[in-house]
Motif scaffolding. Structure first.
Motif, PDB file in Angstrom:
ATOM      1  N   TYR A  43     -36.234 -23.163 -94.951  1.00  0.00           N
ATOM      2  CA  TYR A  43     -35.317 -22.439 -94.063  1.00  0.00           C
ATOM      3  C   TYR A  43     -34.897 -21.089 -94.654  1.00  0.00           C
ATOM      4  O   TYR A  43     -33.723 -20.818 -94.872  1.00  0.00           O
ATOM      5  CB  TYR A  43     -34.074 -23.286 -93.770  1.00  0.00           C
ATOM      6  CG  TYR A  43     -34.360 -24.647 -93.216  1.00  0.00           C
ATOM      7  CD1 TYR A  43     -34.809 -24.798 -91.901  1.00  0.00           C
ATOM      8  CD2 TYR A  43     -34.175 -25.792 -93.991  1.00  0.00           C
ATOM      9  CE1 TYR A  43     -35.074 -26.058 -91.379  1.00  0.00           C
ATOM     10  CE2 TYR A  43     -34.449 -27.053 -93.476  1.00  0.00           C
ATOM     11  CZ  TYR A  43     -34.899 -27.178 -92.175  1.00  0.00           C
ATOM     12  OH  TYR A  43     -35.154 -28.425 -91.681  1.00  0.00           O
ATOM     13  N   ARG A  44     -35.894 -20.225 -94.890  1.00  0.00           N
ATOM     14  CA  ARG A  44     -35.609 -18.920 -95.493  1.00  0.00           C
ATOM     15  C   ARG A  44     -34.624 -18.096 -94.657  1.00  0.00           C
ATOM     16  O   ARG A  44     -33.625 -17.595 -95.168  1.00  0.00           O
ATOM     17  CB  ARG A  44     -36.905 -18.128 -95.682  1.00  0.00           C
ATOM     18  CG  ARG A  44     -36.689 -16.659 -96.076  1.00  0.00           C
ATOM     19  CD  ARG A  44     -37.992 -15.969 -96.342  1.00  0.00           C
ATOM     20  NE  ARG A  44     -38.656 -16.589 -97.467  1.00  0.00           N
ATOM     21  CZ  ARG A  44     -38.352 -16.312 -98.743  1.00  0.00           C
ATOM     22  NH1 ARG A  44     -37.378 -15.470 -99.008  1.00  0.00           N
ATOM     23  NH2 ARG A  44     -38.994 -16.893 -99.716  1.00  0.00           N
ATOM     24  N   ASP A  45     -34.909 -17.957 -93.361  1.00  0.00           N
ATOM     25  CA  ASP A  45     -34.055 -17.118 -92.520  1.00  0.00           C
ATOM     26  C   ASP A  45     -32.635 -17.677 -92.445  1.00  0.00           C
ATOM     27  O   ASP A  45     -31.648 -16.929 -92.521  1.00  0.00           O
ATOM     28  CB  ASP A  45     -34.639 -17.007 -91.114  1.00  0.00           C
ATOM     29  CG  ASP A  45     -35.927 -16.193 -91.082  1.00  0.00           C
ATOM     30  OD1 ASP A  45     -36.162 -15.427 -92.036  1.00  0.00           O
ATOM     31  OD2 ASP A  45     -36.689 -16.329 -90.105  1.00  0.00           O
ATOM     32  N   GLU A  46     -32.530 -19.002 -92.296  1.00  0.00           N
ATOM     33  CA  GLU A  46     -31.216 -19.627 -92.190  1.00  0.00           C
ATOM     34  C   GLU A  46     -30.436 -19.504 -93.496  1.00  0.00           C
ATOM     35  O   GLU A  46     -29.223 -19.286 -93.489  1.00  0.00           O
ATOM     36  CB  GLU A  46     -31.364 -21.100 -91.791  1.00  0.00           C
ATOM     37  CG  GLU A  46     -31.856 -21.329 -90.375  1.00  0.00           C
ATOM     38  CD  GLU A  46     -33.365 -21.165 -90.231  1.00  0.00           C
ATOM     39  OE1 GLU A  46     -33.863 -21.251 -89.096  1.00  0.00           O
ATOM     40  OE2 GLU A  46     -34.041 -20.956 -91.254  1.00  0.00           O
ATOM     41  N   GLY A  48     -30.792 -17.056 -95.570  1.00  0.00           N
ATOM     42  CA  GLY A  48     -30.379 -15.654 -95.600  1.00  0.00           C
ATOM     43  C   GLY A  48     -29.114 -15.415 -94.803  1.00  0.00           C
ATOM     44  O   GLY A  48     -28.220 -14.694 -95.241  1.00  0.00           O
ATOM     45  N   HIS A  49     -29.028 -16.029 -93.631  1.00  0.00           N
ATOM     46  CA  HIS A  49     -27.813 -15.895 -92.818  1.00  0.00           C
ATOM     47  C   HIS A  49     -26.595 -16.459 -93.561  1.00  0.00           C
ATOM     48  O   HIS A  49     -25.514 -15.861 -93.550  1.00  0.00           O
ATOM     49  CB  HIS A  49     -27.985 -16.629 -91.482  1.00  0.00           C
ATOM     50  CG  HIS A  49     -28.847 -15.913 -90.497  1.00  0.00           C
ATOM     51  ND1 HIS A  49     -28.553 -14.651 -90.023  1.00  0.00           N
ATOM     52  CD2 HIS A  49     -30.011 -16.269 -89.901  1.00  0.00           C
ATOM     53  CE1 HIS A  49     -29.490 -14.267 -89.173  1.00  0.00           C
ATOM     54  NE2 HIS A  49     -30.393 -15.227 -89.084  1.00  0.00           N
ATOM     55  N   SER A  66     -33.799 -10.780 -99.934  1.00  0.00           N
ATOM     56  CA  SER A  66     -35.018 -10.057 -99.589  1.00  0.00           C
ATOM     57  C   SER A  66     -36.007  -9.915-100.731  1.00  0.00           C
ATOM     58  O   SER A  66     -37.183  -9.701-100.503  1.00  0.00           O
ATOM     59  CB  SER A  66     -34.649  -8.658 -99.087  1.00  0.00           C
ATOM     60  OG  SER A  66     -33.929  -7.959-100.087  1.00  0.00           O
TER      61      SER A  66
END
Length: 257
Positions: A43-46, A48-49, A66
């Motif tokens: 869950y990279r994007d999650e 990050g959030h 990033s």
């Protein structure tokens, strides 16, 4: 489903921190990148959030998600501009000292704006004529005249809202709000005003350093995890392991008699 992914990502990261005897407030960028290289990372994007939310609400400091995704330079590699910018920042005393130092840390040492803005005077060690700064685990000794500029900044730094002496402020780049550093956006705007393109110029610096330095030194100098430094190195074709293997296979040259 999306909410569940966000909750799972946050829970996984917090569980990993607890297992490493770390807390969200003390987690460093190197710790985060170590988690991002773990085989269990999902869950990279999650994630990050969650990290950005934590930084925004001051539960965490100086974290971004990033770095590990860096797969090469953004835009044209312009080494000539990099060195021209460095020379101008080193020699143009009409520019504010803080902007000169921030620009040099970015163009010479590939430091992220988020890292620069969070630097404190405790990250700087001044011993006699030697000035060193810690981005990672190993302090970097700064060459002159950059060392002199950092020494001057430590002695004279003052934000717009600051009243009193610099000794009261912990930040190397104090901001307009009492007790707070310059924000990332403010640092970026100030660099743009003096002709520095933070994203592309840092990418050029990172590409150059990754091609010239072994991953272990790069990791210690820039404060990133070793696996991240290896990925940067491979992206820049500066694979020192392959280079060392190639050298070891070469026949020794015979000394002339």
């Amino acid at each position: 489903m999306n909410v569940r992914c966000h909750v799972t990502a946050a829970g996984n990261f917090l569980a990993w921190l607890a297992g490493e005897d770390l807390a969200l407030g003390t987690c460093t960028q190197a710790d985060l990148e170590r988690w991002m290289t773990d085989a269990a990372f999902r869950y990279r994007d999650e994630t990050g959030h969650f990290v950005r939310w934590s930084v925004q609400h001051r539960h965490a400091h100086g974290l971004t998600c990033s770095a590990i995704r860096w797969t090469g330079p953004q835009g044209t590699i312009d080494s000539e501009k990099r060195w021209a910018d460095a020379r101008r920042l080193l020699n143009d005393d009409t520019l504010p000292t803080a902007d000169r130092v921030a620009g040099l840390l970015l163009t010479l040492y590939a430091q992220k704006i988020s890292t620069i803005s969070q630097l404190t005077v405790e990250d700087v060690d001044i011993t006699g004529e030697t000035v060193a700064i810690a981005f990672g685990t190993s302090p970097v000794i700064l060459p002159m005249p950059l060392g002199a500029l950092v020494r001057e900044l430590v002695a004279t730094r003052r934000g717009k809202a600051k009243i009193g002496t610099p000794d009261d402020a912990p930040w190397l780049f104090p901001g307009g709000q009492p007790g707070r550093p310059l924000s990332d956006s403010q640092v970026g705007l100030r660099l743009h005003k003096i002709g520095i393109r933070p994203q592309q110029d840092r990418s050029t610096a990172l590409f150059t350093l990754a091609a010239e330095l072994p991953a272990a030194i790069l990791a210690r100098m820039l404060g990133v995890h070793i696996q991240v430094a290896v990925q940067w190195q491979k992206a820049s074709a500066g694979d020192w392991a392959a280079y060392a293997a190639d050298v070891s296979r070469r026949q020794p040259t015979q000394e002339p008699t």
